[in-house]
Write a protein that holds these residues in place. Sequence first.
Motif, PDB file in Angstrom:
ATOM      1  N   PRO A 119    -133.600  -1.834  12.049  1.00  0.00           N
ATOM      2  CA  PRO A 119    -132.580  -2.433  11.166  1.00  0.00           C
ATOM      3  C   PRO A 119    -132.488  -1.790   9.784  1.00  0.00           C
ATOM      4  CG  PRO A 119    -134.338  -4.019  11.686  1.00  0.00           C
ATOM      5  CD  PRO A 119    -134.597  -2.806  12.496  1.00  0.00           C
ATOM      6  N   THR A 120    -133.477  -0.999   9.416  1.00  0.00           N
ATOM      7  CA  THR A 120    -133.491  -0.465   8.045  1.00  0.00           C
ATOM      8  C   THR A 120    -133.196   1.033   7.977  1.00  0.00           C
ATOM      9  OG1 THR A 120    -135.871  -0.313   8.349  1.00  0.00           O
ATOM     10  CG2 THR A 120    -135.047  -2.199   7.097  1.00  0.00           C
ATOM     11  N   PHE A 121    -132.683   1.601   9.047  1.00  0.00           N
ATOM     12  CA  PHE A 121    -132.383   3.039   9.029  1.00  0.00           C
ATOM     13  C   PHE A 121    -130.941   3.286   9.442  1.00  0.00           C
ATOM     14  CE2 PHE A 121    -131.947   7.135  11.148  1.00  0.00           C
ATOM     15  CZ  PHE A 121    -132.410   7.988  10.168  1.00  0.00           C
ATOM     16  N   PRO A 122    -130.138   4.097   8.755  1.00  0.00           N
ATOM     17  CA  PRO A 122    -130.514   4.819   7.539  1.00  0.00           C
ATOM     18  C   PRO A 122    -130.659   3.917   6.318  1.00  0.00           C
ATOM     19  CG  PRO A 122    -128.199   5.183   8.048  1.00  0.00           C
ATOM     20  CD  PRO A 122    -128.767   4.410   9.187  1.00  0.00           C
ATOM     21  N   ASP A 123    -130.157   2.685   6.391  1.00  0.00           N
ATOM     22  CA  ASP A 123    -130.447   1.731   5.317  1.00  0.00           C
ATOM     23  C   ASP A 123    -130.407   0.325   5.912  1.00  0.00           C
ATOM     24  OD1 ASP A 123    -127.789   0.740   5.381  1.00  0.00           O
ATOM     25  OD2 ASP A 123    -127.140   2.347   4.047  1.00  0.00           O
ATOM     26  N   ALA A 124    -130.697  -0.657   5.090  1.00  0.00           N
ATOM     27  CA  ALA A 124    -130.820  -2.030   5.589  1.00  0.00           C
ATOM     28  C   ALA A 124    -129.467  -2.689   5.858  1.00  0.00           C
ATOM     29  CB  ALA A 124    -131.654  -2.865   4.617  1.00  0.00           C
ATOM     30  N   GLY A 125    -128.404  -1.886   5.822  1.00  0.00           N
ATOM     31  CA  GLY A 125    -127.094  -2.401   6.228  1.00  0.00           C
ATOM     32  C   GLY A 125    -126.771  -2.055   7.677  1.00  0.00           C
ATOM     33  N   ARG A 126    -127.731  -1.457   8.385  1.00  0.00           N
ATOM     34  CA  ARG A 126    -127.459  -0.941   9.735  1.00  0.00           C
ATOM     35  C   ARG A 126    -126.900  -2.002  10.686  1.00  0.00           C
ATOM     36  NH1 ARG A 126    -129.265   3.664  12.730  1.00  0.00           N
ATOM     37  NH2 ARG A 126    -127.902   3.783  14.540  1.00  0.00           N
ATOM     38  N   PHE A 127    -127.503  -3.179  10.699  1.00  0.00           N
ATOM     39  CA  PHE A 127    -127.018  -4.227  11.614  1.00  0.00           C
ATOM     40  C   PHE A 127    -125.560  -4.571  11.301  1.00  0.00           C
ATOM     41  CE2 PHE A 127    -131.169  -6.628  13.032  1.00  0.00           C
ATOM     42  CZ  PHE A 127    -131.503  -5.554  13.825  1.00  0.00           C
ATOM     43  N   TRP A 128    -125.274  -4.740   9.998  1.00  0.00           N
ATOM     44  CA  TRP A 128    -123.923  -5.178   9.603  1.00  0.00           C
ATOM     45  C   TRP A 128    -122.910  -4.072   9.903  1.00  0.00           C
ATOM     46  CZ3 TRP A 128    -126.648  -9.038   9.764  1.00  0.00           C
ATOM     47  CH2 TRP A 128    -127.732  -9.295   8.929  1.00  0.00           C
ATOM     48  N   GLN A 129    -123.357  -2.865   9.678  1.00  0.00           N
ATOM     49  CA  GLN A 129    -122.491  -1.722   9.936  1.00  0.00           C
ATOM     50  C   GLN A 129    -122.186  -1.627  11.437  1.00  0.00           C
ATOM     51  OE1 GLN A 129    -123.841   1.549  11.158  1.00  0.00           O
ATOM     52  NE2 GLN A 129    -121.824   2.504  10.997  1.00  0.00           N
ATOM     53  N   MET A 130    -123.185  -1.895  12.253  1.00  0.00           N
ATOM     54  CA  MET A 130    -122.976  -1.827  13.707  1.00  0.00           C
ATOM     55  C   MET A 130    -122.110  -2.985  14.210  1.00  0.00           C
ATOM     56  SD  MET A 130    -126.547  -0.412  15.322  1.00  0.00           S
ATOM     57  CE  MET A 130    -126.027  -0.831  16.993  1.00  0.00           C
ATOM     58  N   ILE A 131    -122.258  -4.149  13.612  1.00  0.00           N
ATOM     59  CA  ILE A 131    -121.415  -5.291  14.006  1.00  0.00           C
ATOM     60  C   ILE A 131    -119.951  -4.941  13.721  1.00  0.00           C
ATOM     61  CG2 ILE A 131    -120.788  -7.685  13.425  1.00  0.00           C
ATOM     62  CD1 ILE A 131    -123.843  -8.159  12.913  1.00  0.00           C
ATOM     63  N   GLN A 132    -119.739  -4.351  12.547  1.00  0.00           N
ATOM     64  CA  GLN A 132    -118.379  -3.961  12.155  1.00  0.00           C
ATOM     65  C   GLN A 132    -117.828  -2.882  13.092  1.00  0.00           C
ATOM     66  OE1 GLN A 132    -117.505  -3.127   7.882  1.00  0.00           O
ATOM     67  NE2 GLN A 132    -117.330  -1.019   8.542  1.00  0.00           N
ATOM     68  N   LYS A 133    -118.650  -1.874  13.326  1.00  0.00           N
ATOM     69  CA  LYS A 133    -118.214  -0.732  14.126  1.00  0.00           C
ATOM     70  C   LYS A 133    -117.887  -1.117  15.570  1.00  0.00           C
ATOM     71  CE  LYS A 133    -120.553   3.578  15.556  1.00  0.00           C
ATOM     72  NZ  LYS A 133    -121.740   4.373  15.170  1.00  0.00           N
ATOM     73  N   HIS A 134    -118.714  -1.962  16.163  1.00  0.00           N
ATOM     74  CA  HIS A 134    -118.527  -2.292  17.583  1.00  0.00           C
ATOM     75  C   HIS A 134    -117.812  -3.622  17.790  1.00  0.00           C
ATOM     76  CE1 HIS A 134    -120.988   1.117  18.683  1.00  0.00           C
ATOM     77  NE2 HIS A 134    -121.961   0.687  17.915  1.00  0.00           N
ATOM     78  N   GLN A 135    -117.401  -4.238  16.696  1.00  0.00           N
ATOM     79  CA  GLN A 135    -116.690  -5.529  16.808  1.00  0.00           C
ATOM     80  C   GLN A 135    -117.508  -6.549  17.600  1.00  0.00           C
ATOM     81  OE1 GLN A 135    -112.941  -6.041  15.741  1.00  0.00           O
ATOM     82  NE2 GLN A 135    -114.180  -4.874  14.305  1.00  0.00           N
ATOM     83  N   VAL A 136    -118.770  -6.639  17.225  1.00  0.00           N
ATOM     84  CA  VAL A 136    -119.678  -7.557  17.915  1.00  0.00           C
ATOM     85  C   VAL A 136    -119.209  -8.995  17.704  1.00  0.00           C
ATOM     86  CG1 VAL A 136    -122.062  -8.445  17.912  1.00  0.00           C
ATOM     87  CG2 VAL A 136    -121.624  -5.972  17.725  1.00  0.00           C
ATOM     88  N   THR A 137    -119.235  -9.782  18.782  1.00  0.00           N
ATOM     89  CA  THR A 137    -118.807 -11.181  18.655  1.00  0.00           C
ATOM     90  C   THR A 137    -119.986 -12.153  18.674  1.00  0.00           C
ATOM     91  OG1 THR A 137    -118.504 -11.353  21.050  1.00  0.00           O
ATOM     92  CG2 THR A 137    -116.563 -10.731  19.751  1.00  0.00           C
ATOM     93  N   ILE A 138    -121.064 -11.767  19.385  1.00  0.00           N
ATOM     94  CA  ILE A 138    -122.243 -12.636  19.469  1.00  0.00           C
ATOM     95  C   ILE A 138    -123.460 -11.811  19.063  1.00  0.00           C
ATOM     96  CG2 ILE A 138    -123.635 -14.122  20.970  1.00  0.00           C
ATOM     97  CD1 ILE A 138    -121.202 -14.181  22.902  1.00  0.00           C
ATOM     98  N   PHE A 139    -124.206 -12.303  18.101  1.00  0.00           N
ATOM     99  CA  PHE A 139    -125.317 -11.540  17.539  1.00  0.00           C
ATOM    100  C   PHE A 139    -126.577 -12.396  17.597  1.00  0.00           C
ATOM    101  CE2 PHE A 139    -127.672 -10.133  13.617  1.00  0.00           C
ATOM    102  CZ  PHE A 139    -127.988  -8.866  14.067  1.00  0.00           C
ATOM    103  N   TYR A 140    -127.628 -11.834  18.208  1.00  0.00           N
ATOM    104  CA  TYR A 140    -128.859 -12.600  18.482  1.00  0.00           C
ATOM    105  C   TYR A 140    -130.038 -11.831  17.927  1.00  0.00           C
ATOM    106  CZ  TYR A 140    -131.944 -15.390  21.673  1.00  0.00           C
ATOM    107  OH  TYR A 140    -132.880 -16.235  22.243  1.00  0.00           O
ATOM    108  N   THR A 141    -130.722 -12.371  16.931  1.00  0.00           N
ATOM    109  CA  THR A 141    -131.830 -11.636  16.332  1.00  0.00           C
ATOM    110  C   THR A 141    -132.946 -12.602  15.941  1.00  0.00           C
ATOM    111  OG1 THR A 141    -132.336  -9.809  14.818  1.00  0.00           O
ATOM    112  CG2 THR A 141    -131.034 -11.622  13.903  1.00  0.00           C
ATOM    113  N   ALA A 142    -133.970 -12.080  15.262  1.00  0.00           N
ATOM    114  CA  ALA A 142    -135.149 -12.884  14.937  1.00  0.00           C
ATOM    115  C   ALA A 142    -135.162 -13.244  13.446  1.00  0.00           C
ATOM    116  CB  ALA A 142    -136.406 -12.096  15.288  1.00  0.00           C
ATOM    117  N   PRO A 143    -135.705 -14.399  13.116  1.00  0.00           N
ATOM    118  CA  PRO A 143    -135.777 -14.808  11.708  1.00  0.00           C
ATOM    119  C   PRO A 143    -136.443 -13.768  10.815  1.00  0.00           C
ATOM    120  CG  PRO A 143    -136.372 -16.648  13.103  1.00  0.00           C
ATOM    121  CD  PRO A 143    -136.203 -15.453  14.012  1.00  0.00           C
ATOM    122  N   THR A 144    -137.447 -13.078  11.358  1.00  0.00           N
ATOM    123  CA  THR A 144    -138.161 -12.112  10.527  1.00  0.00           C
ATOM    124  C   THR A 144    -137.221 -10.986  10.098  1.00  0.00           C
ATOM    125  OG1 THR A 144    -140.204 -10.878  10.392  1.00  0.00           O
ATOM    126  CG2 THR A 144    -139.060 -10.759  12.479  1.00  0.00           C
ATOM    127  N   ALA A 145    -136.308 -10.581  10.982  1.00  0.00           N
ATOM    128  CA  ALA A 145    -135.322  -9.552  10.631  1.00  0.00           C
ATOM    129  C   ALA A 145    -134.376 -10.098   9.562  1.00  0.00           C
ATOM    130  CB  ALA A 145    -134.544  -9.131  11.875  1.00  0.00           C
TER     131      ALA A 145
END
Length: 656
Positions: free
Chosen positions: A336-362
Motif C-alpha cells: 500500500p505504500t509504494f510508490p507512495d501511500a496513495g497507492r490504494f486510492w490511486q488504484m481504486i480510481q484507476k480501476h473504478q473499484v466498487t467494493i474494497f476490503y482491507t484490514a484495519p492495520t492498513a
Amino acid sequence: MSDKISDKIYNPPAAAVQGAHVSGMAAYEALCKEAETDYAGYWARQARELLSWKQPFTQVLNESDAPFFKWFEDGRLNVSYNCLDRHVEAGRGERVAIIFEADDGSVTRVTYAELLARTAQLANALKARGVKKGDRVVIYMPMSVEGVVAMQACARIGATHSVVFGGFSAQSLRDRVQDAGAVMVLTANEQARGGKSLPLKAIVDDALADNSCPTIRSVIVYKRTGGQIAWVDGRDEWLHDAVAGQAASCEPEWVEAEHPLFLLYTSGSTGKPKGVQHSTGGYLLHAALTTKWTFDLKDSDIFWCTADIGWVTGHTYITYGPLALGGTEIVFEGIPTFPDAGRFWQMIQKHQVTIFYTAPTAIRSLIKAAETNEAVHPKNYDLSSLRLLGSVGEPINPAAWEWYHQHVGGGRCPIVDTFWQTETGGHMITPLPGATPLVPGSCTLPFPGITAAIVDETGNDVPNGQGGILVVKKPWPSMIRTIWGDPERFKKSYYPPELKGYYLAGDGAIRDADNGYFTITGRIDDVLNVSGHRMGTMEIESALVSCTDLVAEAAVVGRPDDTTGEAICAFVVLKRPRPSGDEAKAIAKQLRDWVAKEIGPIAKPKDIRFGDNLPKTRSGKIMRRLLRSVAKGESVTQDTSTLENPAILEQLGQAY
Ligand code: PRX
C-alpha cells in the motif's frame, strides 16, 4: 484514538438497500428464521442454489462422529469447475475474472476463458508429474495470477493445496512442507514488492536442503523477475516449461464434498502451527454465499480484497468466493505504500473499484501517512466508484472506522466489519450492507445460519451486556474439519468438553444490552494479532530460546499498538550479563533477525526487554499478567509480594 465502541448508528443508505441480495432487515431476519426453523434445509437450499454438483447430495449434515462433522457428504463436485467452467459454459467466458496490477503499476486482464485454459494446462502438468487426488502441494508464491491458477489447478485435480505466505522463513516453510507431507512446491524465482525483488526460490532451496523434506519430488518455478537462482537438476522446472504443450482442457476430478480442498497453517496457543483442514463443498458454499450477501457482489462490481493469498482472506475472498460467483476482481502484487501511500486510492480510481476490503492495520497506517503527507490523502483521488467497504482481521477502532467511512467511502458506503477466522472458512459475524444498521467498532450480528453466542466457562449463555466466551453452537458448512494429522488437538482446541459441544473461537466478546450487537474484545488464549496476522506467543518464545548461544529464557506478550493493533513484546534473559545501552540495542537487533529467520519478519518483536531473570512466583510460574502491564508501560499494581526477585521489574522497564 479512542477504543470505546461508538454509540452512533448508521442506517443503510437507500442506495445500498435497493436491489441488494439481502435487502432490508426483514429479509435478514427471514433468513435467520428459516435457518432456525429448518437448519439442514436452509443450508441444503443454499448449497443447491449456489453450487453446481456433479452428483447431487442427499445427506446434508452428519453429526454422528461429532465434532468431526460432515456436510453434503454423498455429493460430488469440483471447485475449479464451479469457479471457472460453469461461467464459460454459460457464455460468460469473455468476462474479465482478474485485473492484475503488478508492483510497477502495469495491468493485465484475464478472462474466465483464459483463466480456465491456464488452470487446465497447469492441472495437466501437475498430473503429468504424478500429482494425484489427495496429494499435498505447497504453494509459496507471490500475489499473482499464477498463484490463483496454482490453487485452482490443485483443486481441479483433487490435490490438497497448502499455501504458505511469502513472508515466512525457510524454517517455517520446511515445518509446513514436512507436516503436510507435500509432494511438490510451486514457487517463483523472486517476488516484486515495493520496488524491490525479494527471494522466494532461494528460501525454498534452503527449506528443502539436506534432504530435509524427502516427500518433495519436484519444484515448479514461476519466472517473475530476471533474477538469477540456483537450480537443482531433476527437481526444479520452470513453470513456463512445465505447461508448454499441455492441453488447455482437463476433465475435473469430481471429489466428495468432504474431500480436503486445502490446509492452511495458523498459530495456536502452543508452539507448533496447526494445519487447518478445509472441505470442498461446505467451504465453497460459504465462500460463495458470504461473497454474495456480505459483499452484495453483482456483475457490475469491481471487487478488491487486498489480502495475500497466503492468508485465509485471500483464499476465500480472492481465489474462491468471487470466482465462484463469476465476479470481476483485482489482484494486487504490491504494497500500500509504494510508490507512495496513495497507492490504494490511486488504484481504486484507476480501476473504478466498487467494493474494497482491507484490514484495519492498513487503514490506520494510511491515516497516519495522510496526516503527514497531504498529497496521499484520499481526498485527492476520485473514489466515487466505491459503494461498499469492508474490514477484516482485527477489531477496527471507531476512530479508524469513521475516517474510512468519511474519507474513503465519502460518507455513503456501508462498512462491513467482518469477524471470522482461518478455522471458520468465511464470515461469521458481519453486517449485511443492505440490511444491517452499523455501529462503528461492532461486527454487529451473525451471518444468517451462524449460531454465534456468548457463554461462560461452563457453556451457559451470558446475558447481553455481559462479556464472555465467543462460541458457535451448531456446526456450519465451512468449518474446520480437523487439524491435519492431529485430530486430538482439533478436539481439544475447538471442542473442550466443558462447553457443551460448542465451537470455541478463542475470542472474548460482548453483546450490546440493547440491540444484541456483538463486539469482539480480543483473544482469550496466547494468540496475538499483529497487523491482522496471527502469532502464537509460544511460537515466538520457542524461536527466541532456540538461539541457544544467547538466550536462556524468554517470555512473549502482546501490548496495544496504535498502528498494528497489537505489538510483540519479548522479555529475555541472556546467557551472559544483562546488557545495556548500545550493546543491548545490538543484541536486540540480533534477536529480531534471529526470529525473522526462524519464523518470518512478521514475528519480529517490536520491544525487547532484558532482565537478570523473569518475574516468577515462588512456585516458578512466569507472571504474564505482570509482564503485560510492564509491556504497556503501566505502573504495576499487582501484588508483587510473591515475586522471587522484585528488583527485576525496574530492569524490565527499558525496551530496546
Ligand atoms: O481475534 C480474531 C481476529 O482475528 C482472529 C482470526 O485470525 P485469522 O485466523 O488469522 O483470520 C483472520 C482473517 C479472517 C480472530 O480470532 N479477528 C478477525 N476478524 C475480526 C477480528 N477481531 C475483531 N473484529 C474482526 N472483524
